[in-house]
Design a protein around this motif. Structure first.
Motif, PDB file in Angstrom:
ATOM      1  N   VAL A 139      -3.659  -4.906  -7.674  1.00 36.53           N
ATOM      2  CA  VAL A 139      -2.529  -4.416  -8.630  1.00 36.53           C
ATOM      3  C   VAL A 139      -3.191  -3.617  -9.833  1.00 36.53           C
ATOM      4  N   ILE A 140      -2.857  -2.781 -10.239  1.00 35.11           N
ATOM      5  CA  ILE A 140      -3.104  -2.159 -11.564  1.00 35.11           C
ATOM      6  C   ILE A 140      -2.205  -2.742 -12.460  1.00 35.11           C
ATOM      7  N   THR A 141      -2.522  -3.616 -13.087  1.00 37.15           N
ATOM      8  CA  THR A 141      -1.498  -4.353 -14.035  1.00 37.15           C
ATOM      9  C   THR A 141      -0.912  -3.528 -15.298  1.00 37.15           C
ATOM     10  N   SER A 142      -1.803  -2.356 -15.810  1.00 36.90           N
ATOM     11  CA  SER A 142      -1.341  -1.764 -16.966  1.00 36.90           C
ATOM     12  C   SER A 142      -0.133  -0.875 -16.255  1.00 36.90           C
ATOM     13  N   GLU A 143      -0.146  -0.553 -15.073  1.00 41.99           N
ATOM     14  CA  GLU A 143       1.135   0.385 -14.380  1.00 41.99           C
ATOM     15  C   GLU A 143       1.920  -0.435 -13.694  1.00 41.99           C
TER      16      GLU A 143
END
Length: 191
Positions: A139-143
């Motif tokens: 998971v791209i946590t910033s997205e």
């Protein structure tokens, strides 16, 4: 008399051309109230409101098809802002749509458990999950918007919800403690 008619025709042509130009130059695209409503919504694109994203939900609110209380990620603050914008009464969040969390969350994938089925990738409305078939995903946590739509389709239950770590732009200072509350007060009886 002929001169007056020519002047009137000339003015009519001039103002007609001016109005034609103004209608093209100052044309409004879309519905401005829908744009204003959409700006107030949290833009999580989670679908918890039963619409596929924030823009369709904003359009439905503008048309009067649905209430302003269908957005759990927005919570009471969004309902208040929408009520102020639309000049309607504030109503509580519709519990059928889900609950509002005070602390924002994101999801993480336990990569050692992930089987690479790609069901979470297909469920994510903001493309915050990357990976390939039969390989682990992450998971791209910033997205990630914390909508949790990737949880139900996961067959091995390898996705966990975690609170969003505080960053410099999300940090809020704690409430100051009064100096008077720290000092013990002794009351001595006078004789």
């Amino acid at each position: 008399m002929l001169m007056a008619i020519l002047i009137m025709v000339g003015l009519a042509v001039f103002f007609g051309a001016l109005l034609g130009y103004a209608s093209l130059r100052f044309k409004v695209e879309g519905d401005p109230i829908t744009d204003q409503i959409d700006q107030l919504l949290p833009q999580t694109q989670c679908g918890q409101c039963s619409y596929p994203g924030c823009r369709p939900y904003a359009d439905a609110i503008a048309k009067g098809e649905v209430g302003i209380n269908q957005c759990p990620p927005g919570g009471e603050s969004t309902i208040q802002a929408l009520a102020d914008l639309l000049d309607v009464e504030v109503i509580p969040l519709n519990e059928e749509m889900g609950e509002h969390l005070d602390e924002p969350t994101v999801v993480i994938i336990r990569e050692e458990t992930c089987i690479g089925c790609t069901l979470c990738i297909q469920a994510c409305p903001v493309d915050a999950i990357v990976g390939a078939a039969k390989l682990m995903h992450t998971v791209i946590t910033s997205e990630c918007t914390g909508c949790n739509l990737c949880l139900p389709p996961c067959p091995v239950d390898c996705i966990d919800i975690i609170p969003l770590k505080q960053r410099i732009d999300t940090w809020v200072a704690p409430e100051p403690v009064s100096a008077l509350t720290k000092i013990p007060v002794r009351v001595e009886a006078k004789s």
